[in-house]
Design a protein around this motif. Structure first.
Motif, PDB file in Angstrom:
ATOM      1  N   UNK A 128       7.764   8.778 -23.174  1.00 23.93           N
ATOM      2  CA  UNK A 128       6.526   9.533 -23.064  1.00 23.93           C
ATOM      3  C   UNK A 128       5.454   8.845 -22.250  1.00 23.93           C
ATOM      4  N   UNK A 129       4.204   9.134 -22.599  1.00 20.43           N
ATOM      5  CA  UNK A 129       3.059   8.602 -21.853  1.00 20.43           C
ATOM      6  C   UNK A 129       3.024   7.073 -21.856  1.00 20.43           C
ATOM      7  N   UNK A 130       3.258   6.400 -23.004  1.00 21.17           N
ATOM      8  CA  UNK A 130       3.245   4.927 -22.962  1.00 21.17           C
ATOM      9  C   UNK A 130       4.278   4.353 -21.999  1.00 21.17           C
ATOM     10  N   UNK A 131       5.416   5.018 -21.869  1.00 22.06           N
ATOM     11  CA  UNK A 131       6.440   4.547 -20.936  1.00 22.06           C
ATOM     12  C   UNK A 131       6.018   4.640 -19.494  1.00 22.06           C
ATOM     13  N   UNK A 132       5.005   5.457 -19.211  1.00 22.59           N
ATOM     14  CA  UNK A 132       4.456   5.545 -17.869  1.00 22.59           C
ATOM     15  C   UNK A 132       3.238   4.644 -17.701  1.00 22.59           C
ATOM     16  N   UNK A 153       7.530  16.653 -15.893  1.00 22.03           N
ATOM     17  CA  UNK A 153       8.528  16.034 -16.772  1.00 22.03           C
ATOM     18  C   UNK A 153       8.026  15.854 -18.194  1.00 22.03           C
ATOM     19  N   UNK A 154       6.793  15.363 -18.333  1.00 21.12           N
ATOM     20  CA  UNK A 154       6.248  15.095 -19.665  1.00 21.12           C
ATOM     21  C   UNK A 154       5.491  16.291 -20.242  1.00 21.12           C
ATOM     22  N   UNK A 155       5.202  17.302 -19.427  1.00 18.91           N
ATOM     23  CA  UNK A 155       4.585  18.519 -19.928  1.00 18.91           C
ATOM     24  C   UNK A 155       3.134  18.380 -20.353  1.00 18.91           C
ATOM     25  N   UNK A 156       2.378  17.464 -19.755  1.00 20.45           N
ATOM     26  CA  UNK A 156       0.965  17.297 -20.130  1.00 20.45           C
ATOM     27  C   UNK A 156       0.114  18.370 -19.468  1.00 20.45           C
ATOM     28  N   UNK A 157      -0.980  18.738 -20.141  1.00 21.76           N
ATOM     29  CA  UNK A 157      -1.921  19.672 -19.525  1.00 21.76           C
ATOM     30  C   UNK A 157      -2.804  18.937 -18.518  1.00 21.76           C
ATOM     31  N   UNK A 158      -3.630  19.708 -17.795  1.00 18.16           N
ATOM     32  CA  UNK A 158      -4.408  19.125 -16.703  1.00 18.16           C
ATOM     33  C   UNK A 158      -5.352  18.028 -17.190  1.00 18.16           C
ATOM     34  N   UNK A 159      -5.968  18.253 -18.376  1.00 18.32           N
ATOM     35  CA  UNK A 159      -6.921  17.260 -18.889  1.00 18.32           C
ATOM     36  C   UNK A 159      -6.220  15.947 -19.208  1.00 18.32           C
ATOM     37  N   UNK A 160      -5.051  16.030 -19.849  1.00 20.13           N
ATOM     38  CA  UNK A 160      -4.318  14.813 -20.203  1.00 20.13           C
ATOM     39  C   UNK A 160      -3.749  14.122 -18.963  1.00 20.13           C
ATOM     40  N   UNK A 161      -3.352  14.919 -17.972  1.00 24.76           N
ATOM     41  CA  UNK A 161      -2.887  14.318 -16.710  1.00 24.76           C
ATOM     42  C   UNK A 161      -4.011  13.506 -16.082  1.00 24.76           C
ATOM     43  N   UNK A 162      -5.208  14.092 -16.017  1.00 20.99           N
ATOM     44  CA  UNK A 162      -6.342  13.380 -15.451  1.00 20.99           C
ATOM     45  C   UNK A 162      -6.683  12.119 -16.223  1.00 20.99           C
ATOM     46  N   UNK A 163      -6.649  12.208 -17.545  1.00 27.34           N
ATOM     47  CA  UNK A 163      -6.951  11.047 -18.372  1.00 27.34           C
ATOM     48  C   UNK A 163      -5.912   9.947 -18.177  1.00 27.34           C
ATOM     49  N   UNK A 164      -4.649  10.320 -18.120  1.00 27.36           N
ATOM     50  CA  UNK A 164      -3.581   9.332 -17.942  1.00 27.36           C
ATOM     51  C   UNK A 164      -3.655   8.672 -16.569  1.00 27.36           C
ATOM     52  N   UNK A 165      -3.953   9.478 -15.545  1.00 28.11           N
ATOM     53  CA  UNK A 165      -4.038   8.931 -14.190  1.00 28.11           C
ATOM     54  C   UNK A 165      -5.217   7.991 -14.015  1.00 28.11           C
ATOM     55  N   UNK A 166      -6.213   8.093 -14.876  1.00 27.92           N
ATOM     56  CA  UNK A 166      -7.386   7.218 -14.751  1.00 27.92           C
ATOM     57  C   UNK A 166      -7.091   5.793 -15.196  1.00 27.92           C
ATOM     58  N   UNK A 173       0.823  -1.206   0.000  1.00 27.18           N
ATOM     59  CA  UNK A 173       0.000   0.000   0.000  1.00 27.18           C
ATOM     60  C   UNK A 173       0.859   1.259   0.000  1.00 27.18           C
ATOM     61  N   UNK A 174       1.994   1.215   0.671  1.00 30.06           N
ATOM     62  CA  UNK A 174       2.928   2.339   0.633  1.00 30.06           C
ATOM     63  C   UNK A 174       3.371   2.620  -0.794  1.00 30.06           C
ATOM     64  N   UNK A 175       3.683   1.562  -1.531  1.00 28.65           N
ATOM     65  CA  UNK A 175       4.113   1.710  -2.925  1.00 28.65           C
ATOM     66  C   UNK A 175       2.968   2.211  -3.791  1.00 28.65           C
ATOM     67  N   UNK A 176       1.767   1.696  -3.593  1.00 25.82           N
ATOM     68  CA  UNK A 176       0.641   2.133  -4.414  1.00 25.82           C
ATOM     69  C   UNK A 176       0.340   3.616  -4.199  1.00 25.82           C
ATOM     70  N   UNK A 177       0.457   4.096  -2.970  1.00 30.20           N
ATOM     71  CA  UNK A 177       0.238   5.522  -2.732  1.00 30.20           C
ATOM     72  C   UNK A 177       1.299   6.357  -3.431  1.00 30.20           C
ATOM     73  N   UNK A 178       2.513   5.834  -3.556  1.00 32.60           N
ATOM     74  CA  UNK A 178       3.563   6.592  -4.236  1.00 32.60           C
ATOM     75  C   UNK A 178       3.204   6.841  -5.702  1.00 32.60           C
ATOM     76  N   UNK A 179       2.505   5.899  -6.337  1.00 32.71           N
ATOM     77  CA  UNK A 179       2.088   6.124  -7.724  1.00 32.71           C
ATOM     78  C   UNK A 179       1.074   7.267  -7.810  1.00 32.71           C
ATOM     79  N   UNK A 180       0.211   7.397  -6.800  1.00 34.42           N
ATOM     80  CA  UNK A 180      -0.784   8.458  -6.802  1.00 34.42           C
ATOM     81  C   UNK A 180      -0.161   9.815  -6.491  1.00 34.42           C
ATOM     82  N   UNK A 181       0.862   9.819  -5.635  1.00 32.39           N
ATOM     83  CA  UNK A 181       1.515  11.073  -5.255  1.00 32.39           C
ATOM     84  C   UNK A 181       2.448  11.565  -6.349  1.00 32.39           C
TER      85      UNK A 181
END
Length: 461
Positions: free
Chosen positions: A347-351, A286-299, A269-277
């Protein structure tokens, strides 16, 4: 191997347990996206409205073990129904709150109801489904937890923008009524155990104060509270060792299986929270995404968890909980290593690809580890052990938000996930050392049953 199909009564019981997992998980995150709106509506500073989230999480963390134990003593169905009522009425109070103080107080009461629901939902699985379907049921509950956490911010934003901030809490009222009816009609009735011991009020208070101090230390950075938590933990162990009716029987931790599972749950769980933080900062900075793309990628991660929970449970039923625990940890470590060494040029696929691997592995680990612990535990101890499982996960999340966030702030993405990979390797080493992992929980159940004077066999409700 033939997959067992739940009967209609079992399906309805699982529907109730699913709602009991979904509702508190949804409210863990539903208010987060709306904190700026709540600050404006209630004329409060942002640091003050953060207590709307913190009060809820603190109540769950400090009370979840105690309410699990209380369910063992007074009856899990009776207490779960009470928890649903508390959660629903507190949600109504949140929606009608005229001030920030009222709202924070109502959220703390809502957290009490959530703690009851989260602890007893897992404890009910053994009473509800055949042993061969335990993994599938645990996977379903994992899916509901992921769905609630995933839907929270987006649903909260939608409700706030269309109907006002009150609706993010009032939406729980019809869900709570439906859940109460399902639980009352479909969950197995309580039956008394052979002998009931008293409730450990001193231990409960000490544990709540200790966990509250730790959670506040990690969340607010008040490190003096960490010393208070350490002292409180020592006093709690001293009191429990001398209590005739302890909240937590310390003898259970001598069994390597249970101790190993709790430790692995906290580390993962400690590791999983690190992905969210770390994720939002890496994607935007680092990747320079806008807020909408950040939200989409995090989903992507929560979506994988939501879709992967039930298949993960079926894998546990088919190949065994111990084997799938090991496999889940191994692939978790692989995903963390890939994130640590992956060049930003991918880029995004690498994440996204390693995050998907990590999240799917987490779903598998959760289903396997929960099945491993809960299968074979005596009926009079399921509540407290389910509470300990939930507590280990919450403490891991709290620690990950603070500690892994600090690692990222000082060292960046690569070091953060190198540390994460190290934590998973440590969890894997714990699993490897526990050779009889799949039988230890049963031994715990038998030993605790002997201590309490009841049979270690499953009590069918």
């Amino acid at each position: 191997m033939k997959t067992l199909t739940p009967s209609t009564p079992v399906r309805w019981a699982l529907a109730s347990l699913s709602l009991s997992m979904l509702m508190p998980s949804l409210d863990t995150s539903i208010a987060n996206a709306g904190l700026p709106t709540l600050a404006q509506a209630l004329d409060a500073a942002f640091q003050d409205v953060q207590w709307i989230v913190l009060a809820y999480l603190l109540a769950i963390t400090t009370l979840i073990v105690s309410v699990g134990r209380l369910g063992d003593l007074v009856g899990r169905k009776r207490l779960l129904l009470s928890g649903i009522v508390i959660f629903t009425l507190a949600s109504l109070a949140c929606g009608l709150a005229p001030s920030l103080v009222w709202l924070v107080a109502a959220r703390a009461v809502q957290g009490l109801g959530a703690a009851i629901m989260l602890a007893l939902t897992v404890a009910f699985v053994a009473d509800t489904v055949p042993k061969a379907q335990t993994g599938s049921a645990m996977g379903l509950l994992g899916t509901m937890s992921a769905m609630g956490t995933t839907l929270g911010p987006s649903l909260g934003g939608l409700l706030m923008s269309g109907f006002g901030w009150q609706t993010i809490f009032l939406v729980n009222v019809p869900l709570g009524v439906l859940n109460f009816v399902l639980a009352y009609r479909c969950l197995p009735a309580d039956r008394p155990v052979a002998r009931r011991s008293g409730f450990d009020f001193p231990g409960t208070l000490l544990l709540a104060l200790t966990l509250g101090a730790y959670a506040l230390a990690m969340t607010l950075g008040h490190w003096g509270l960490l010393l208070v938590a350490g002292v409180g933990g020592g006093v709690f162990l001293w009191v429990e060792a001398r209590s005739t009716s302890p909240l937590i029987k310390l003898a259970m931790f001598r069994e390597r299986g249970l101790s190993a599972s709790l430790a692995m749950s906290a580390l993962v769980s400690t590791v999983m929270m690190s992905t969210l933080v770390v994720g939002p900062f890496y994607l935007s900075g680092t990747l320079g995404l806008n807020a909408a793309l950040v939200g989409l990628t995090l989903s992507v991660g929560p979506l994988v968890a939501a879709l992967g929970g039930v298949p993960a449970g079926r894998l546990v039923d088919r190949f065994g909980a111990q084997r799938m625990t090991m496999f889940g940890l191994a692939t978790l470590a692989l995903g963390a290593v890939v994130l640590a060494i992956m060049p930003a040029g991918f880029g995004v696929p690498g994440y996204v690809v390693p995050i998907a691997v990590i999240t799917a592995s987490y779903a598998l680990f959760q289903a396997a580890n929960n099945s491993l612990v809960m299968t074979g535990v005596s009926a009079d101890q399921r509540g407290v052990i389910a509470g300990l499982l939930s507590l280990s996960r919450n403490l891991g999340l709290i620690t990950g938000a603070s500690a892994m966030g600090a690692v990222f702030a000082g060292n960046g993405m690569r070091v953060t996930f190198a540390v994460a990979a190290g934590l998973i390797v440590l969890a894997l080493a714990i699993a490897l050392r526990t050779k009889n992992l799949n039988s230890s929980p049963s031994l715990v159940g038998a030993e605790l049953a002997r201590d309490s004077g009841v049979s270690g066999n499953k009590i069918s409700n």
